[in-house]
Design a protein around this motif. Structure first.
Motif, PDB file in Angstrom:
ATOM      1  N   SER A  61     -36.983  64.728  22.545  1.00 33.33           N
ATOM      2  CA  SER A  61     -37.558  65.353  23.738  1.00 33.33           C
ATOM      3  C   SER A  61     -38.967  64.839  23.995  1.00 33.33           C
ATOM      4  O   SER A  61     -39.330  64.508  25.132  1.00 33.33           O
ATOM      5  CB  SER A  61     -37.569  66.876  23.569  1.00 33.33           C
ATOM      6  N   THR A  64     -38.757  61.268  25.303  1.00 39.36           N
ATOM      7  CA  THR A  64     -38.368  61.209  26.707  1.00 39.36           C
ATOM      8  C   THR A  64     -39.548  61.523  27.616  1.00 39.36           C
ATOM      9  O   THR A  64     -39.750  60.859  28.647  1.00 39.36           O
ATOM     10  CB  THR A  64     -37.215  62.194  26.975  1.00 39.36           C
ATOM     11  N   CYS A 148     -34.098  67.353  34.118  1.00 39.27           N
ATOM     12  CA  CYS A 148     -34.159  66.899  32.725  1.00 39.27           C
ATOM     13  C   CYS A 148     -32.855  66.257  32.245  1.00 39.27           C
ATOM     14  O   CYS A 148     -32.890  65.196  31.612  1.00 39.27           O
ATOM     15  CB  CYS A 148     -34.569  68.050  31.821  1.00 39.27           C
ATOM     16  N   LEU A 152     -32.531  62.400  31.104  1.00 33.82           N
ATOM     17  CA  LEU A 152     -32.140  62.229  29.712  1.00 33.82           C
ATOM     18  C   LEU A 152     -30.935  61.298  29.574  1.00 33.82           C
ATOM     19  O   LEU A 152     -30.852  60.526  28.615  1.00 33.82           O
ATOM     20  CB  LEU A 152     -31.832  63.586  29.080  1.00 33.82           C
ATOM     21  N   PHE A 341     -40.115  70.319  28.520  1.00 33.98           N
ATOM     22  CA  PHE A 341     -39.757  70.213  27.105  1.00 33.98           C
ATOM     23  C   PHE A 341     -38.561  71.096  26.766  1.00 33.98           C
ATOM     24  O   PHE A 341     -37.616  70.652  26.097  1.00 33.98           O
ATOM     25  CB  PHE A 341     -40.963  70.597  26.250  1.00 33.98           C
ATOM     26  N   LEU A 344     -35.388  69.655  28.240  1.00 33.15           N
ATOM     27  CA  LEU A 344     -34.956  68.452  27.535  1.00 33.15           C
ATOM     28  C   LEU A 344     -34.297  68.803  26.207  1.00 33.15           C
ATOM     29  O   LEU A 344     -33.296  68.185  25.823  1.00 33.15           O
ATOM     30  CB  LEU A 344     -36.146  67.523  27.311  1.00 33.15           C
ATOM     31  N   VAL A 345     -34.840  69.772  25.494  1.00 25.83           N
ATOM     32  CA  VAL A 345     -34.218  70.206  24.235  1.00 25.83           C
ATOM     33  C   VAL A 345     -32.821  70.755  24.500  1.00 25.83           C
ATOM     34  O   VAL A 345     -31.866  70.448  23.767  1.00 25.83           O
ATOM     35  CB  VAL A 345     -35.102  71.253  23.533  1.00 25.83           C
TER      36      VAL A 345
END
Length: 387
Positions: A61, A64, A148, A152, A341, A344-345
């Protein structure tokens, strides 16, 4: 070369395109045992293409964000630039529509009751504003939740992307993501609404019978009992936005996909999600801290420079505005990091669960090999023999 996904290009194979389909184990051939893993998994992008550990999810994360911070910040700023003025406009229109009712309700002589029509007007306006702000906020959050996974799927494959491509892909899937978020909120809120539906009538009847004191503890008990099912449902559908974007799935299909991927790993998904939220909040606070300190010092200096009993000077007003803008800027930067964040996780959890259950890593490696295969060059043809 910038990768620009087309309308039908999801970047990831969907359910059933590789392995056993909806969350079942991939078919590895005779014996159904997986081959031994390679000593070092290939890593074309931000994470290795194999089941991920907690540290790899968090570091992926951060990687990215580091590689695509310009595109992420650009889209987030564009969303805030659209959402915040619209929210301000809604509030301004509502205040202008009911301004004549505000004084008769909040500026009354002691002992005088406000008129019913004034109270009703303010209550209706407040309800309409809350609904509209909720819808606008849902749309804005849907764009961010679609952003995201969109970035990703390029970062995992090690492909660059542009703001234009990311913006187009995000807007294309935002309505479906909004539907998934709305359904998740409704389903997760059902236990809480059920607890309120039981507690409110009981409290009303108890108040009518002068037994309200004995039942004051009932609503908190019911709400505490409804909290675990609400958290369980929220975690069960936490991967739905990633499924919407990466598989071009509809809202209901995405909820089913999330439930299938989380099944059996609920505690792991819940723990990593909570840890990511805490870590994102802590880093966002650290990001905001210097902005808040500078803004506070500027505000204090501006206020101390105003003589007692005199109006503020132009310099003092400028310093006040500057301090407020610095504090607001820090809050916006911290919020951008926290949202990016945590989303993304969540998206990397989706990728990890598919690599664990559906052989997604092998499918991505096969697609990467196909993309990198050299294009055969046409062979020159010999001229026909002369007659």
């Amino acid at each position: 070369m910038t990768h620009d996904s087309g309308p039908g290009d999801t970047g990831f194979p969907g359910a059933g395109e590789y392995g056993g389909g909806w969350g079942s184990a991939p078919q590895w051939g005779p014996g159904a045992w997986p081959p031994p893993p390679p000593p070092t998994a290939p890593q074309p992008g931000v994470v290795p293409l194999r089941p991920l550990a907690l540290g790899e999810i968090l570091s992926g994360s951060f990687a990215t964000i580091r590689r695509h911070w310009k595109q992420l910040a650009g889209v987030i700023l564009a969303v805030q630039a659209c959402v915040l003025p619209v929210m301000a406009l809604v509030v301004g229109v509502a205040v202008a529509a009911v301004h004549r009712h505000i004084g008769p309700v909040f500026d009354l002589p002691p002992g005088e009751e406000p008129a019913a029509e004034d109270v009703v007007a303010l209550v209706v306006a407040a309800c309409v504003v809350l609904v509209l702000l909720g819808l606008i906020g849902l749309l804005g959050m849907a764009v961010l939740a679609a952003l995201c996974p969109a970035v990703l799927k390029e970062a995992v494959m090690g492909r660059p992307t542009s703001f234009r491509a990311l913006w187009r892909a995000t807007l294309r899937r935002a309505p479906a993501v909004a539907g998934a978020l709305f359904l998740t909120a409704v389903i997760a809120a059902f236990p809480v609404l059920l607890a309120l539906a039981v507690a409110v009538p009981v409290m009303v009847s108890a108040a009518a019978a002068d037994r309200a004191t004995a039942l004051l503890g009932l609503p908190p008990v019911l709400l505490l009992a409804a909290l675990p099912p609400a958290v369980w449902l929220t975690t069960r559908f936490a991967l739905a936005p990633a499924a919407v974007v990466m598989e071009d799935a509809g809202p209901i299909t995405a909820l089913r996909r999330s439930a299938a991927l989380v099944r059996g790993d609920w505690w792991r998904v819940f723990g990593i999600t909570v840890l990511a939220g805490l870590l994102g909040s802590a880093i966002a606070w650290l990001i905001q801290l210097p902005f808040n300190l500078v803004g506070s010092v500027t505000l204090v200096a501006a206020l101390q420079g105003v003589p007692e009993g005199a109006g503020p000077s132009a310099g003092a007003v400028t310093a006040l505005v500057s301090g407020l803008l610095i504090a607001v800027l820090g809050g916006a930067v911290g919020q951008m990091f926290q949202i990016g964040f945590t989303q993304l996780v969540s998206s990397l959890l989706y990728v990890d669960q598919r690599m664990r259950r559906e052989g997604l890593a092998e499918a991505l490696l096969a697609g990467l090999a196909t993309d990198q295969a050299p294009t055969p060059q046409p062979q020159p043809q010999e001229p026909p023999a002369g007659r």
